[in-house]
Write a protein that holds these residues in place. Structure first.
Motif, PDB file in Angstrom:
ATOM      1  N   ASP A  23      11.057  42.712  34.633  1.00 16.67           N
ATOM      2  CA  ASP A  23      10.289  42.510  35.877  1.00 16.67           C
ATOM      3  C   ASP A  23      11.124  42.676  37.012  1.00 16.67           C
ATOM      4  N   PRO A  24      12.279  42.092  37.353  1.00 20.12           N
ATOM      5  CA  PRO A  24      13.161  42.094  38.705  1.00 20.12           C
ATOM      6  C   PRO A  24      13.771  43.787  38.583  1.00 20.12           C
ATOM      7  N   LEU A  25      14.167  44.251  37.350  1.00 20.74           N
ATOM      8  CA  LEU A  25      14.699  45.686  37.335  1.00 20.74           C
ATOM      9  C   LEU A  25      13.723  46.821  37.739  1.00 20.74           C
ATOM     10  N   LEU A  26      12.344  46.295  37.152  1.00 22.98           N
ATOM     11  CA  LEU A  26      11.339  47.334  37.309  1.00 22.98           C
ATOM     12  C   LEU A  26      10.849  47.357  38.896  1.00 22.98           C
ATOM     13  N   THR A  27      10.824  46.264  39.388  1.00 18.23           N
ATOM     14  CA  THR A  27      10.850  45.936  40.935  1.00 18.23           C
ATOM     15  C   THR A  27      11.647  46.756  41.739  1.00 18.23           C
ATOM     16  N   THR A  28      13.019  46.504  41.474  1.00 17.19           N
ATOM     17  CA  THR A  28      13.952  46.999  42.183  1.00 17.19           C
ATOM     18  C   THR A  28      13.939  48.550  41.987  1.00 17.19           C
ATOM     19  N   PHE A  29      13.921  49.222  40.671  1.00 16.58           N
ATOM     20  CA  PHE A  29      13.844  50.352  40.308  1.00 16.58           C
ATOM     21  C   PHE A  29      12.620  51.149  39.919  1.00 16.58           C
ATOM     22  N   SER A  30      11.593  50.717  40.871  1.00 14.34           N
ATOM     23  CA  SER A  30      10.414  51.609  41.031  1.00 14.34           C
ATOM     24  C   SER A  30      10.760  53.006  41.297  1.00 14.34           C
ATOM     25  N   TRP A  46      23.819  61.220  43.171  1.00 11.70           N
ATOM     26  CA  TRP A  46      23.720  61.618  41.879  1.00 11.70           C
ATOM     27  C   TRP A  46      24.667  60.930  40.807  1.00 11.70           C
ATOM     28  N   ALA A  47      25.849  60.603  41.112  1.00 13.51           N
ATOM     29  CA  ALA A  47      26.856  60.147  40.395  1.00 13.51           C
ATOM     30  C   ALA A  47      26.493  58.615  40.204  1.00 13.51           C
ATOM     31  N   VAL A  48      25.832  57.859  40.987  1.00 15.90           N
ATOM     32  CA  VAL A  48      25.312  56.410  40.939  1.00 15.90           C
ATOM     33  C   VAL A  48      24.207  56.549  40.020  1.00 15.90           C
ATOM     34  N   ALA A  49      23.270  57.649  40.018  1.00 17.92           N
ATOM     35  CA  ALA A  49      22.158  57.713  39.262  1.00 17.92           C
ATOM     36  C   ALA A  49      22.572  57.770  37.784  1.00 17.92           C
ATOM     37  N   ILE A  50      23.597  58.607  37.435  1.00 13.82           N
ATOM     38  CA  ILE A  50      24.139  58.700  36.082  1.00 13.82           C
ATOM     39  C   ILE A  50      24.710  57.367  35.707  1.00 13.82           C
ATOM     40  N   LEU A  51      25.536  56.774  36.563  1.00 17.20           N
ATOM     41  CA  LEU A  51      25.864  55.402  36.052  1.00 17.20           C
ATOM     42  C   LEU A  51      24.825  54.376  35.690  1.00 17.20           C
ATOM     43  N   LEU A  52      23.681  54.623  36.576  1.00 18.55           N
ATOM     44  CA  LEU A  52      22.405  53.703  36.246  1.00 18.55           C
ATOM     45  C   LEU A  52      21.763  54.098  34.746  1.00 18.55           C
ATOM     46  N   LEU A  53      21.770  55.368  34.676  1.00 11.29           N
ATOM     47  CA  LEU A  53      21.249  55.755  33.228  1.00 11.29           C
ATOM     48  C   LEU A  53      21.932  55.414  32.266  1.00 11.29           C
ATOM     49  N   MET A  54      23.412  55.426  32.303  1.00 14.43           N
ATOM     50  CA  MET A  54      24.207  54.791  31.490  1.00 14.43           C
ATOM     51  C   MET A  54      24.098  53.310  31.284  1.00 14.43           C
ATOM     52  N   GLY A  55      23.813  52.844  32.072  1.00 14.40           N
ATOM     53  CA  GLY A  55      23.647  51.340  32.106  1.00 14.40           C
ATOM     54  C   GLY A  55      22.455  51.068  31.191  1.00 14.40           C
ATOM     55  N   ASP A  56      21.931  51.803  31.087  1.00 17.96           N
ATOM     56  CA  ASP A  56      20.759  51.469  29.893  1.00 17.96           C
ATOM     57  C   ASP A  56      21.118  51.169  28.624  1.00 17.96           C
ATOM     58  N   LEU A  58      22.965  48.505  28.307  1.00 20.80           N
ATOM     59  CA  LEU A  58      22.866  47.119  28.301  1.00 20.80           C
ATOM     60  C   LEU A  58      22.102  46.331  28.954  1.00 20.80           C
ATOM     61  N   LEU A  59      21.283  47.227  29.894  1.00 19.68           N
ATOM     62  CA  LEU A  59      20.394  46.712  30.749  1.00 19.68           C
ATOM     63  C   LEU A  59      18.902  47.437  30.603  1.00 19.68           C
ATOM     64  N   PRO A  60      17.640  46.761  30.696  1.00 19.90           N
ATOM     65  CA  PRO A  60      16.515  47.660  30.548  1.00 19.90           C
ATOM     66  C   PRO A  60      16.138  48.350  31.818  1.00 19.90           C
ATOM     67  N   LEU A  61      16.907  49.229  32.360  1.00 18.26           N
ATOM     68  CA  LEU A  61      16.695  49.812  33.537  1.00 18.26           C
ATOM     69  C   LEU A  61      15.661  51.031  33.076  1.00 18.26           C
ATOM     70  N   PRO A  62      14.599  51.161  34.085  1.00 12.05           N
ATOM     71  CA  PRO A  62      13.474  52.086  33.936  1.00 12.05           C
ATOM     72  C   PRO A  62      14.024  53.656  34.188  1.00 12.05           C
ATOM     73  N   ALA A  63      14.683  54.065  33.117  1.00  8.05           N
ATOM     74  CA  ALA A  63      15.356  55.412  33.171  1.00  8.05           C
ATOM     75  C   ALA A  63      14.295  56.592  33.572  1.00  8.05           C
ATOM     76  N   THR A  64      12.896  56.455  33.265  1.00  6.85           N
ATOM     77  CA  THR A  64      12.160  57.396  33.536  1.00  6.85           C
ATOM     78  C   THR A  64      12.014  57.484  34.942  1.00  6.85           C
ATOM     79  N   LEU A  65      11.814  56.308  35.634  1.00  7.72           N
ATOM     80  CA  LEU A  65      11.734  56.224  36.982  1.00  7.72           C
ATOM     81  C   LEU A  65      12.816  56.669  37.757  1.00  7.72           C
ATOM     82  N   ILE A  66      13.998  56.326  37.445  1.00  5.55           N
ATOM     83  CA  ILE A  66      15.013  56.797  38.279  1.00  5.55           C
ATOM     84  C   ILE A  66      15.230  58.370  38.116  1.00  5.55           C
ATOM     85  N   MET A  67      14.924  58.711  36.917  1.00 10.37           N
ATOM     86  CA  MET A  67      14.792  60.428  36.780  1.00 10.37           C
ATOM     87  C   MET A  67      13.857  61.049  37.692  1.00 10.37           C
TER      88      MET A  67
END
Length: 211
Positions: A23-30, A46-56, A58-67
């Motif tokens: 929930d916190p990550l979905l709120t932050t990364f809507s 762009w580089a930060v976004a790639i790191l975020l997508l790679m962070g998936d 370990l963490l349940p980052l909402p990849a589709t919203l970042i994309m």
């Protein structure tokens, strides 16, 4: 049996992390939150976004919203390339972490019988599973790790991963770039294209892949 238990164990860990941090990550990364967060990094977004997508991994980052945010910031082509790259690198990282544990470690974890069964599955249908997995929530990196542990051939894994990462990356970037409100057709394409592309790739490289 160990193969199934390990898969369920890894999936349970991912699900537990999702329920704790989701929930916190979905709120932050809507989509709006991702756009604002990436904008802070200017030309390095762009580089930060790639790191975020790679962070998936370990963490349940909402990849589709970042994309989608990448599509908004860079357009369908630029956002799609960055998104596909991030998805591909995330899957590759999970695969190589487990692959480089070595055959001895895999035999210890799975046992000889399940290790051979896992290798057989990887060779027969593993490419299909990897290609299809990228659009699934939660499980893509678990499947990538299992592919590495069961020693799926690197060429097979990476080609299948590309077949899943490219449609997904460009689909969600397009959604973000165009502001589609009901992207059901686009989402269906991102799920339906990977097996078709993998079938074509598998046919062309059948002898080289040994499948």
């Amino acid at each position: 049996m160990r193969l199934l238990i390990l898969f369920l164990f890894l999936a349970a860990i991912v699900l537990a992390i999702f329920f704790i941090w989701g929930d916190p990550l979905l709120t932050t990364f809507s989509q709006e939150g991702s756009i604002a967060w990436l904008n802070k990094y200017g030309g390095w977004a762009w580089a930060v976004a790639i790191l975020l997508l790679m962070g998936d991994i370990l963490l349940p980052l909402p990849a589709t919203l970042i994309m989608s945010a990448l599509g908004y910031l860079y357009g369908t082509l630029g956002g799609g390339l960055i998104s596909a790259t991030g998805s591909f690198l995330a899957g590759s990282a999970g695969y190589w972490i487990c692959y480089m544990m070595g055959e001895k470690a895999a035999l210890t974890i799975l046992g000889p019988k399940d290790y051979e069964r896992g290798k057989s599955i990887s060779l027969s249908v593993g490419g299909w599973v990897v290609a299809l997995s990228r659009w699934l929530p939660v499980f893509p990196e678990v499947i990538a790790c299992m592919a590495g542990l069961t020693r799926m051939p690197p060429a097979t894994f990476h080609l299948a991963l590309l077949c899943g990462s490219i449609p997904m990356g460009f689909t969600y970037a397009h959604i973000g770039a165009t502001g589609i409100e009901h992207p059901w057709l686009a989402v269906a394409l991102s799920a339906g294209l990977p097996p078709l592309i993998w079938w074509l790739v598998r046919t062309v490289f059948k002898k080289r892949l040994g499948v």
